[in-house]
Design a protein around this motif. Structure first.
Motif, PDB file in Angstrom:
ATOM      1  N   GLN A  50     -12.533 -14.830  11.190  1.00 35.23           N
ATOM      2  CA  GLN A  50     -12.883 -13.966  10.050  1.00 35.23           C
ATOM      3  C   GLN A  50     -14.206 -14.398   9.431  1.00 35.23           C
ATOM      4  OE1 GLN A  50      -9.296 -14.671   7.803  1.00 35.23           O
ATOM      5  NE2 GLN A  50      -8.545 -12.580   8.140  1.00 35.23           N
ATOM      6  N   THR A 108      -7.433 -13.850   0.329  1.00 32.14           N
ATOM      7  CA  THR A 108      -8.863 -14.152   0.268  1.00 32.14           C
ATOM      8  C   THR A 108      -9.176 -14.964  -0.987  1.00 32.14           C
ATOM      9  OG1 THR A 108      -9.223 -12.018   1.332  1.00 32.14           O
ATOM     10  CG2 THR A 108     -11.157 -13.134   0.431  1.00 32.14           C
ATOM     11  N   GLY A 141     -11.124  -8.149   7.962  1.00 30.84           N
ATOM     12  CA  GLY A 141     -11.785  -8.444   6.689  1.00 30.84           C
ATOM     13  C   GLY A 141     -10.861  -8.281   5.498  1.00 30.84           C
ATOM     14  N   PRO A 142     -11.370  -8.611   4.306  1.00 29.68           N
ATOM     15  CA  PRO A 142     -10.546  -8.581   3.098  1.00 29.68           C
ATOM     16  C   PRO A 142     -10.034  -7.193   2.726  1.00 29.68           C
ATOM     17  CG  PRO A 142     -12.854  -9.017   2.579  1.00 29.68           C
ATOM     18  CD  PRO A 142     -12.728  -9.076   4.050  1.00 29.68           C
ATOM     19  N   LYS A 143     -10.639  -6.145   3.295  1.00 30.07           N
ATOM     20  CA  LYS A 143     -10.144  -4.797   3.012  1.00 30.07           C
ATOM     21  C   LYS A 143      -9.369  -4.228   4.201  1.00 30.07           C
ATOM     22  CE  LYS A 143     -14.309  -4.031   0.286  1.00 30.07           C
ATOM     23  NZ  LYS A 143     -15.679  -3.502   0.452  1.00 30.07           N
ATOM     24  N   GLY A 144      -9.088  -5.067   5.165  1.00 27.14           N
ATOM     25  CA  GLY A 144      -8.494  -4.597   6.415  1.00 27.14           C
ATOM     26  C   GLY A 144      -6.984  -4.462   6.369  1.00 27.14           C
ATOM     27  N   ASP A 145      -6.354  -4.713   7.514  1.00 27.64           N
ATOM     28  CA  ASP A 145      -4.924  -4.459   7.668  1.00 27.64           C
ATOM     29  C   ASP A 145      -4.167  -5.767   7.874  1.00 27.64           C
ATOM     30  OD1 ASP A 145      -2.438  -3.482   8.205  1.00 27.64           O
ATOM     31  OD2 ASP A 145      -2.903  -2.884  10.256  1.00 27.64           O
ATOM     32  N   LEU A 146      -3.345  -6.115   6.900  1.00 25.63           N
ATOM     33  CA  LEU A 146      -2.622  -7.387   6.923  1.00 25.63           C
ATOM     34  C   LEU A 146      -1.660  -7.482   8.097  1.00 25.63           C
ATOM     35  CD1 LEU A 146      -2.096 -10.049   5.605  1.00 25.63           C
ATOM     36  CD2 LEU A 146      -0.633  -8.924   3.944  1.00 25.63           C
ATOM     37  N   SER A 202     -12.778 -22.569   6.029  1.00 22.32           N
ATOM     38  CA  SER A 202     -11.908 -21.476   6.478  1.00 22.32           C
ATOM     39  C   SER A 202     -10.734 -22.005   7.288  1.00 22.32           C
ATOM     40  CB  SER A 202     -12.701 -20.488   7.337  1.00 22.32           C
ATOM     41  OG  SER A 202     -13.773 -19.965   6.608  1.00 22.32           O
ATOM     42  N   TYR A 203     -11.039 -22.981   8.139  1.00 19.05           N
ATOM     43  CA  TYR A 203     -10.007 -23.546   9.004  1.00 19.05           C
ATOM     44  C   TYR A 203      -8.870 -24.154   8.171  1.00 19.05           C
ATOM     45  CZ  TYR A 203      -8.079 -26.127  13.037  1.00 19.05           C
ATOM     46  OH  TYR A 203      -7.266 -26.605  14.025  1.00 19.05           O
ATOM     47  N   LEU A 207      -3.536  -8.422   0.864  1.00 19.47           N
ATOM     48  CA  LEU A 207      -4.531  -9.180   1.621  1.00 19.47           C
ATOM     49  C   LEU A 207      -5.576  -9.814   0.719  1.00 19.47           C
ATOM     50  CD1 LEU A 207      -5.522 -10.045   4.318  1.00 19.47           C
ATOM     51  CD2 LEU A 207      -6.565  -7.820   4.652  1.00 19.47           C
ATOM     52  N   GLN A 252      -3.001  -8.972  11.311  1.00 19.14           N
ATOM     53  CA  GLN A 252      -3.099 -10.431  11.360  1.00 19.14           C
ATOM     54  C   GLN A 252      -1.770 -11.051  11.778  1.00 19.14           C
ATOM     55  OE1 GLN A 252      -5.009 -12.520   8.159  1.00 19.14           O
ATOM     56  NE2 GLN A 252      -6.225 -10.731   7.597  1.00 19.14           N
ATOM     57  N   THR A 253      -0.686 -10.513  11.226  1.00 22.58           N
ATOM     58  CA  THR A 253       0.634 -11.016  11.589  1.00 22.58           C
ATOM     59  C   THR A 253       0.872 -10.830  13.087  1.00 22.58           C
ATOM     60  OG1 THR A 253       1.367 -10.283   9.408  1.00 22.58           O
ATOM     61  CG2 THR A 253       3.080 -10.905  10.976  1.00 22.58           C
ATOM     62  N   PRO A 294       3.911 -10.311   5.210  1.00 24.10           N
ATOM     63  CA  PRO A 294       3.198  -9.314   6.030  1.00 24.10           C
ATOM     64  C   PRO A 294       3.027  -7.961   5.352  1.00 24.10           C
ATOM     65  CG  PRO A 294       5.387  -9.770   6.904  1.00 24.10           C
ATOM     66  CD  PRO A 294       5.146 -10.770   5.831  1.00 24.10           C
ATOM     67  N   LYS A 328      -2.730   8.075   8.933  1.00 16.24           N
ATOM     68  CA  LYS A 328      -3.754   7.035   9.061  1.00 16.24           C
ATOM     69  C   LYS A 328      -3.197   5.746   9.648  1.00 16.24           C
ATOM     70  CE  LYS A 328      -3.463   5.110   4.372  1.00 16.24           C
ATOM     71  NZ  LYS A 328      -4.221   4.347   3.355  1.00 16.24           N
ATOM     72  N   PHE A 329      -1.890   5.506   9.449  1.00 17.44           N
ATOM     73  CA  PHE A 329      -1.283   4.299  10.003  1.00 17.44           C
ATOM     74  C   PHE A 329      -1.193   4.400  11.521  1.00 17.44           C
ATOM     75  CE2 PHE A 329       0.338   4.820   5.697  1.00 17.44           C
ATOM     76  CZ  PHE A 329      -0.015   3.606   5.130  1.00 17.44           C
ATOM     77  N   GLU A 384       0.816  -1.214   0.000  1.00 16.35           N
ATOM     78  CA  GLU A 384       0.000   0.000   0.000  1.00 16.35           C
ATOM     79  C   GLU A 384       0.849   1.264   0.000  1.00 16.35           C
ATOM     80  OE1 GLU A 384      -1.295  -1.052   4.377  1.00 16.35           O
ATOM     81  OE2 GLU A 384      -2.391   0.666   3.641  1.00 16.35           O
ATOM     82  N   LYS A 442      -1.221 -13.269  15.159  1.00 14.59           N
ATOM     83  CA  LYS A 442      -0.692 -14.638  15.184  1.00 14.59           C
ATOM     84  C   LYS A 442       0.440 -14.757  16.197  1.00 14.59           C
ATOM     85  CE  LYS A 442      -1.879 -15.574  10.377  1.00 14.59           C
ATOM     86  NZ  LYS A 442      -1.363 -15.726   9.011  1.00 14.59           N
ATOM     87  N   SER A 449      -7.069 -21.481   5.697  1.00  9.34           N
ATOM     88  CA  SER A 449      -6.234 -20.524   6.430  1.00  9.34           C
ATOM     89  C   SER A 449      -5.015 -21.210   7.029  1.00  9.34           C
ATOM     90  CB  SER A 449      -7.044 -19.859   7.545  1.00  9.34           C
ATOM     91  OG  SER A 449      -8.158 -19.205   7.000  1.00  9.34           O
ATOM     92  N   LYS A 465      -7.836 -18.542  -0.721  1.00 10.50           N
ATOM     93  CA  LYS A 465      -8.655 -19.418   0.129  1.00 10.50           C
ATOM     94  C   LYS A 465      -9.867 -19.927  -0.652  1.00 10.50           C
ATOM     95  CE  LYS A 465      -7.325 -17.210   4.432  1.00 10.50           C
ATOM     96  NZ  LYS A 465      -7.735 -16.263   5.491  1.00 10.50           N
ATOM     97  N   GLY A 471      -8.659 -17.574  10.701  1.00 13.79           N
ATOM     98  CA  GLY A 471      -9.510 -17.805   9.532  1.00 13.79           C
ATOM     99  C   GLY A 471     -10.958 -18.066   9.919  1.00 13.79           C
ATOM    100  N   PHE A 511      -8.439  -0.275   3.271  1.00 21.70           N
ATOM    101  CA  PHE A 511      -7.711   0.638   4.146  1.00 21.70           C
ATOM    102  C   PHE A 511      -6.697   1.468   3.367  1.00 21.70           C
ATOM    103  CE2 PHE A 511      -3.907   1.260   6.919  1.00 21.70           C
ATOM    104  CZ  PHE A 511      -4.446   2.268   7.690  1.00 21.70           C
ATOM    105  N   GLU A 512      -6.020   0.821   2.426  1.00 21.29           N
ATOM    106  CA  GLU A 512      -4.984   1.543   1.688  1.00 21.29           C
ATOM    107  C   GLU A 512      -5.571   2.626   0.791  1.00 21.29           C
ATOM    108  OE1 GLU A 512      -4.242  -2.356  -0.813  1.00 21.29           O
ATOM    109  OE2 GLU A 512      -2.813  -0.812  -1.322  1.00 21.29           O
TER     110      GLU A 512
END
Lengths: 205, 205
Positions: free
Chosen positions: B171, A127, B118-123, A160-161, A123, B126-127, A119, B56-57, A31, B130, A164, A130, B168, B30-31
DNA sequence: TATAATAATGAACAACCTGTCGTTCATTAT
DNA sequence: ATAATGAACGACAGGTTGTTCATTATTATA
């Protein structure tokens, strides 16, 4: 009659654009990358970029589509064999070869895959990946591997499980330098999916 | 001496900024969101935004940090009980309550969580999530739940598998309207993790 | 309630990125 | 040799960013 696919100038330009993209994703997030970044790195005029791609998203999507198409081919070529073998053998033996092929392909395209799945990657590709995984492996209505009535949990969560989890392992493999062979990775994934991650962790039995 | 955290003007401004962010992530990625988008939606001056956040970040990171902190609290408060119970009981019985609590919290913050995961969110979130999952549940050196010598697969891949799989499923739950209760979701996840996804799919035994 | 403190506003700015022009020049076919 | 093709180039207008500053509105408190 000129062919857009054989003009050496076009091939050279597109290659340097894509190489620049992969390099830049390693350095900053997708981005944060601008078209100017890409063209500067690729040593081409910014206008030239727009002659080939609408914007950076179009570039990314076209790169991703190529990958998806190749993986789809691998899956489609080997799926019939898997289906027939599935009647008699265990899931381990039947799905193992296809997993090895996928890992071999990922290994080949590791530069781009590491960038796009990492990372700082894209994104929306995850999706799409998957969805693709679920549809290719379990979505074929006639000979579906998984029957709705046999499920112990809702199908959408099972999908999903598994999807992912597998992508997560692939990400880790790419990110940590691909030290294991495709065969070894296929074994690791099979162990966790068939016996369950808790069993693989030594927490069970 | 005045307190920045109790001034009603600041509270109001920050709230409308964060509400605007969640709304906008639902509409575009988001981007693609600009600071101008956020301030227009929040009905504040653009200069005011920069008085509270660098960009925004910075805004996104601060929202995410709050969520992580809360989840960390839930985990830390309940982990000691899990550890002692783990000696005698099965993993199902011990980890189930903590999973229910997490799903209840996710349900509470579902607006933001759905957007950011979500698919438009922030990768990058997620990292971070985890890493957080693995460290909180299995990373405590003294009383680690998982012992390296019991593993059937390398620990890093086990960690990636479990963390990615769970995120997953979360989500999917958020994206499909949270129709199942937190208890039901905890049961679904336990079934797949303990018996394995293939068993849950009716492909085994 | 009056007052001092300070948050929010609106406007202006230079710097940057974007997407789209028309133009130039190398390649190819005739 | 030369005309046609189209890839690459340079320059343009429009929009966003991050910052600053004087002015206005709102808040906390004595």
């Amino acid at each position: 009659m000129r062919d857009r696919n054989t003009d050496l100038r076009i091939i050279r330009t597109k290659e340097s654009i894509r190489d620049a993209l992969v390099e830049l994703i390693d350095e900053k997030s997708f981005e944060a990358i601008t078209v100017k970044d890409i063209t500067t790195r690729a040593k081409i005029n910014r206008g030239t970029f727009y002659a080939h791609y609408q914007d950076k998203f179009d570039l990314m999507t076209k790169c991703e589509d190529e990958i998806m198409l190749e993986m789809s081919k691998i899956a489609k070529q080997n799926f019939p064999g898997v289906l027939t073998a599935f009647e008699t053998n265990s899931p381990t033996a039947t799905l193992f070869p296809i997993a090895v092929l996928i890992f071999e392909y990922l290994n080949e395209k590791s530069g781009f895959m590491k960038a796009v799945l990492g990372p700082k990657g894209d994104l929306s590709f995850q999706t799409r990946l998957k969805d693709f995984m679920w549809k290719t492996l379990f979505g074929n209505d006639p000979g579906a591997l998984i029957k709705e009535q046999n499920l112990l949990v809702p199908g959408q969560y099972l999908a999903s499980y598994i999807a992912s989890a597998h992508i997560g392992v692939i990400q880790k493999w790419l990110d940590s330098g691909r030290k294991e062979s495709p065969q070894e990775m296929a074994r690791i994934l099979s162990t966790m999916s068939i016996n369950g991650p808790f069993f693989a962790a030594g927490l069970k039995k």
